[in-house]
Design a protein around this motif. Structure first.
Motif, PDB file in Angstrom:
ATOM      1  N   HIS A   1     -13.361   1.277   5.877  1.00 60.02           N
ATOM      2  CA  HIS A   1     -12.276   2.256   5.808  1.00 60.02           C
ATOM      3  C   HIS A   1     -10.901   1.641   6.047  1.00 60.02           C
ATOM      4  O   HIS A   1      -9.923   2.370   6.207  1.00 60.02           O
ATOM      5  CB  HIS A   1     -12.569   3.398   6.777  1.00 60.02           C
ATOM      6  CG  HIS A   1     -13.857   4.081   6.444  1.00 60.02           C
ATOM      7  ND1 HIS A   1     -13.986   4.905   5.346  1.00 60.02           N
ATOM      8  CD2 HIS A   1     -15.086   3.999   6.987  1.00 60.02           C
ATOM      9  CE1 HIS A   1     -15.244   5.320   5.257  1.00 60.02           C
ATOM     10  NE2 HIS A   1     -15.926   4.784   6.246  1.00 60.02           N
ATOM     11  N   ILE A   2     -10.828   0.306   6.074  1.00 63.93           N
ATOM     12  CA  ILE A   2      -9.497  -0.297   6.160  1.00 63.93           C
ATOM     13  C   ILE A   2      -8.840  -0.212   4.781  1.00 63.93           C
ATOM     14  O   ILE A   2      -9.500  -0.087   3.756  1.00 63.93           O
ATOM     15  CB  ILE A   2      -9.536  -1.749   6.680  1.00 63.93           C
ATOM     16  CG1 ILE A   2     -10.242  -2.695   5.724  1.00 63.93           C
ATOM     17  CG2 ILE A   2     -10.213  -1.807   8.039  1.00 63.93           C
ATOM     18  CD1 ILE A   2     -10.180  -4.152   6.170  1.00 63.93           C
ATOM     19  N   GLY A   3      -7.517  -0.254   4.800  1.00 63.74           N
ATOM     20  CA  GLY A   3      -6.769  -0.142   3.555  1.00 63.74           C
ATOM     21  C   GLY A   3      -6.809  -1.437   2.761  1.00 63.74           C
ATOM     22  O   GLY A   3      -7.132  -2.499   3.294  1.00 63.74           O
ATOM     23  N   VAL A   4      -6.483  -1.339   1.496  1.00 64.89           N
ATOM     24  CA  VAL A   4      -6.450  -2.534   0.662  1.00 64.89           C
ATOM     25  C   VAL A   4      -5.401  -2.343  -0.433  1.00 64.89           C
ATOM     26  O   VAL A   4      -5.258  -1.254  -1.002  1.00 64.89           O
ATOM     27  CB  VAL A   4      -7.867  -2.849   0.104  1.00 64.89           C
ATOM     28  CG1 VAL A   4      -8.398  -1.719  -0.735  1.00 64.89           C
ATOM     29  CG2 VAL A   4      -7.896  -4.144  -0.673  1.00 64.89           C
TER      30      VAL A   4
ATOM     31  N   LEU B   1     -10.126   0.232  13.254  1.00 63.20           N
ATOM     32  CA  LEU B   1     -11.342   0.657  12.558  1.00 63.20           C
ATOM     33  C   LEU B   1     -12.382  -0.466  12.537  1.00 63.20           C
ATOM     34  O   LEU B   1     -13.577  -0.227  12.755  1.00 63.20           O
ATOM     35  CB  LEU B   1     -11.022   1.074  11.122  1.00 63.20           C
ATOM     36  CG  LEU B   1     -10.355   2.441  10.943  1.00 63.20           C
ATOM     37  CD1 LEU B   1      -9.852   2.606   9.509  1.00 63.20           C
ATOM     38  CD2 LEU B   1     -11.333   3.565  11.286  1.00 63.20           C
TER      39      LEU B   1
ATOM     40  N   ASP C   1      -5.930  -0.316  10.941  1.00 61.40           N
ATOM     41  CA  ASP C   1      -7.049  -0.898  10.199  1.00 61.40           C
ATOM     42  C   ASP C   1      -7.916  -1.765  11.115  1.00 61.40           C
ATOM     43  O   ASP C   1      -9.152  -1.676  11.088  1.00 61.40           O
ATOM     44  CB  ASP C   1      -6.534  -1.743   9.021  1.00 61.40           C
ATOM     45  CG  ASP C   1      -6.178  -0.893   7.806  1.00 61.40           C
ATOM     46  OD1 ASP C   1      -6.494   0.316   7.805  1.00 61.40           O
ATOM     47  OD2 ASP C   1      -5.579  -1.430   6.850  1.00 61.40           O
TER      48      ASP C   1
ATOM     49  N   GLU D   1     -16.223  -0.186  11.283  1.00 57.07           N
ATOM     50  CA  GLU D   1     -15.886   0.755  10.211  1.00 57.07           C
ATOM     51  C   GLU D   1     -14.964   0.059   9.217  1.00 57.07           C
ATOM     52  O   GLU D   1     -13.981   0.618   8.748  1.00 57.07           O
ATOM     53  CB  GLU D   1     -15.230   2.018  10.791  1.00 57.07           C
ATOM     54  CG  GLU D   1     -16.168   2.895  11.583  1.00 57.07           C
ATOM     55  CD  GLU D   1     -17.268   3.544  10.743  1.00 57.07           C
ATOM     56  OE1 GLU D   1     -17.184   3.494   9.501  1.00 57.07           O
ATOM     57  OE2 GLU D   1     -18.216   4.080  11.345  1.00 57.07           O
ATOM     58  N   SER D   2     -15.317  -1.181   8.902  1.00 59.42           N
ATOM     59  CA  SER D   2     -14.463  -2.005   8.052  1.00 59.42           C
ATOM     60  C   SER D   2     -14.339  -1.463   6.636  1.00 59.42           C
ATOM     61  O   SER D   2     -13.415  -1.841   5.911  1.00 59.42           O
ATOM     62  CB  SER D   2     -14.999  -3.436   7.996  1.00 59.42           C
ATOM     63  OG  SER D   2     -15.054  -3.987   9.289  1.00 59.42           O
TER      64      SER D   2
ATOM     65  N   THR E   1      -9.084   2.474   0.118  1.00 52.00           N
ATOM     66  CA  THR E   1      -9.824   1.746   1.149  1.00 52.00           C
ATOM     67  C   THR E   1     -10.779   0.758   0.499  1.00 52.00           C
ATOM     68  O   THR E   1     -11.070   0.836  -0.696  1.00 52.00           O
ATOM     69  CB  THR E   1     -10.659   2.708   2.017  1.00 52.00           C
ATOM     70  OG1 THR E   1     -11.654   3.314   1.182  1.00 52.00           O
ATOM     71  CG2 THR E   1      -9.792   3.799   2.637  1.00 52.00           C
TER      72      THR E   1
ATOM     73  N   GLU F   1       0.806  -1.223   0.000  1.00 51.40           N
ATOM     74  CA  GLU F   1       0.000   0.000   0.000  1.00 51.40           C
ATOM     75  C   GLU F   1       0.832   1.264   0.000  1.00 51.40           C
ATOM     76  O   GLU F   1       0.297   2.356   0.041  1.00 51.40           O
ATOM     77  CB  GLU F   1      -0.978   0.004   1.197  1.00 51.40           C
ATOM     78  CG  GLU F   1      -2.053  -1.060   1.060  1.00 51.40           C
ATOM     79  CD  GLU F   1      -3.007  -1.103   2.241  1.00 51.40           C
ATOM     80  OE1 GLU F   1      -3.299  -0.042   2.818  1.00 51.40           O
ATOM     81  OE2 GLU F   1      -3.447  -2.203   2.593  1.00 51.40           O
TER      82      GLU F   1
ATOM     83  N   ARG G   1      -6.137   7.692  -0.375  1.00 49.31           N
ATOM     84  CA  ARG G   1      -5.859   6.439   0.337  1.00 49.31           C
ATOM     85  C   ARG G   1      -6.811   5.402  -0.234  1.00 49.31           C
ATOM     86  O   ARG G   1      -7.994   5.681  -0.438  1.00 49.31           O
ATOM     87  CB  ARG G   1      -6.138   6.663   1.829  1.00 49.31           C
ATOM     88  CG  ARG G   1      -5.929   5.451   2.693  1.00 49.31           C
ATOM     89  CD  ARG G   1      -5.993   5.780   4.169  1.00 49.31           C
ATOM     90  NE  ARG G   1      -6.135   4.529   4.883  1.00 49.31           N
ATOM     91  CZ  ARG G   1      -7.268   4.086   5.410  1.00 49.31           C
ATOM     92  NH1 ARG G   1      -8.361   4.809   5.370  1.00 49.31           N
ATOM     93  NH2 ARG G   1      -7.311   2.912   5.998  1.00 49.31           N
TER      94      ARG G   1
END
Lengths: 333, 333
Positions: free
Chosen positions: B164-167, A253, A250, B161-162, B189, A170, B187
């Motif tokens: 908004h996790i990164g990917v 969140l 993450d 708030e899943s 997400t 990322e 970012r």
């Protein structure tokens, strides 16, 4: 209906794949007193190992609350990385215990969050912690995680398998080292990168990407080399901390963990002298468009060694306070 | 101590950024009766909008249980994508209601999981569901998720708030389209890719990577184009489903959701004719080294339109059954 109380003294033990730490708790208010640290490989069964320690005590424990680093099945468990198998009632019979409970290691750590104090942790990001969900996670032999969620008058232990979620690159540094980092992995998971093996993988990938040749080293070697200033090891640790901070943010969140995030396991405390709190804060809290929520998350490293035993003692003191997913896991011999 | 019961009839409403669906529930055993679907933009306040519907009823509701697609703060809430603000007691006063409760849209969907039947869902992966945690998630305007965890005699609604996790990219196709897919995003997400906007992004990225020029289209356009056989749109939908399956499987691991995973929201049912269940099964359950656990996860798409209202009706029937994180959210006018 309240179940019977756990009888004291209580044996608490944090049973990992390599080592096992035993402690005794004299009464519900007492802190665990360390008894011994033994290697699991030196004893064929947990019964044999525990008996060598207990036989020298003036007073035998009457119950046991054990944290096992491996999958649990009701009143049984087995270590992931060693041959020990646990059968609660069998163990109780062999050791003359009245009752007991097996939990996994991260459930014990989650329970410890309600007893750990400021002296037991190093705070990397202060946040604005409140009474919301708390999360403990971290790299060790694998990557474990569990949440502690307060509801009504209970604290619920919520086990997770977050170490096995997938992860892709990322940021530009990750994109650059990713092919070398993940070579040979059937699937790239959080645990494959954020664990002892993962630290070694980072070291090898950094060296390979920069065209250097590195000796085969262990995770402990990488830590030591980095603390000594070796560039590849230092860069590996920087990458490791960045990914750990990002994943912690993450998962914060996912659980809306406004009560705080705690990094457990043996690796993080050892690498604390090399952490750049500014960088960690940036990747941990930099979660647009959820900046307001992410700014509330606190990040701590558990630096005390007996956090799991403290959590086990807290569970023993009041099992009803912790919402176990299956109350029948508490066995009576 | 049991709180007072909710007075019937109960107004239930699923309030989204664009539309709001209202229904009436006559008694704790009754299914919601649809009253109206209204556009939020057509009314300045929820009080005004609801009154236009209620004024024509022979019998007025005495309570309201509302799902709001936006952040909640105690007894208040505001829509993320529209100007409506909710203040529970104020709404009750304006509409002559005795009491009510605001939840977020995914809490309502999580509650619906205990009342939805086989006819309400399309099963993509059968798994071996048990009484474990259930998870509802899915793409809409954003990407929402909530868990339903049974403890003791309660069903706990766990908001997340899943989205908004990164990917990062995790397969060769993703690696290829990633630069075009994520261009311009501050970012990357889950929500930025698995949402209406995300579907449009996939379409644009597929077209750009293959050197094609595509008109600016909406998410609904992409669905329609794909159903008509347009290659870029079809490929966009294939990528979208793959990422959705992968993320659903990862979040299933986080929550150990052996009770089943449910995809909600308007987009997935529309794209069902284009799903390749074999591919979805592979990315959803292909989670080494956790194959045994992942093989137990079931994946369903909620195809019924009033799932949120059904969840609200279930909450109204027995608010104590659902462990709200803050019981004072239930207001009395």
């Amino acid at each position: 209906m309240r179940p019977p109380q756990i009888a004291y003294p209580v044996l608490v033990a944090d049973v990992g794949g390599t080592n096992c730490r035993l402690a005794l708790v004299d009464d519900p208010e007492a802190a665990p007193r360390a008894l011994a640290r033994i290697g699991t490989a030196a004893h064929p069964t947990p019964e044999a190992a525990f008996e060598t320690v207990l036989s020298s005590l003036p007073e035998r424990p009457r119950s046991a609350v054990l944290a096992v680093a491996g999958p649990l099945e009701g009143r049984g468990a087995r270590l992931t990385n060693a041959s020990w198998e646990f059968d609660g009632p069998r163990l109780a019979g062999a050791l003359g215990l009245q009752q007991g409970l097996l939990v996994n290691d991260f459930e014990a750590l989650a329970a410890s969050l309600c007893v750990l104090g400021a002296k037991d942790v190093t705070t990397l990001v202060p946040g604005q912690p409140d009474g919301g969900a708390r999360l403990v996670l971290g790299p060790g032999t694998g990557f474990g995680a569990a949440a502690l969620i307060g509801r009504d008058d209970r604290l619920l232990l919520v086990p997770t398998e977050s170490g096995h979620i997938g992860v892709g690159p990322e940021d530009p540094t990750e994109q650059r080292i990713w092919p070398a980092l993940t070579a040979g992995l059937p699937r790239v998971t959080v645990e494959s990168l954020l664990s002892g093996d993962g630290l070694v993988r980072f070291h090898r990938a950094v060296a390979a990407t920069s065209g250097m040749r590195e000796a085969e080293v262990s995770a402990a070697d990488v830590s030591r080399l980095a603390l000594d200033g070796d560039p590849s090891a230092l860069m590996a640790v920087v990458c490791f901390w960045r990914l750990l901070g990002r994943v912690a943010g993450d998962l914060a969140l996912v659980f809306k963990a406004t009560g705080g995030i705690y990094v457990a396991g043996g690796i993080a405390p050892r690498l604390l002298p090399l952490v750049d709190a500014g960088v960690i804060g940036a990747v941990f809290s930099g979660k647009p468009p959820m900046e307001d929520l992410a700014a509330r998350f606190a990040l701590h490293v558990i630096s005390v060694q007996d956090a799991a035993e403290q959590g086990l003692a807290a569970i023993a003191a009041d099992p009803r306070r912790f919402g176990l997913d299956d109350p029948s896991r508490l066995w009576f011999g």
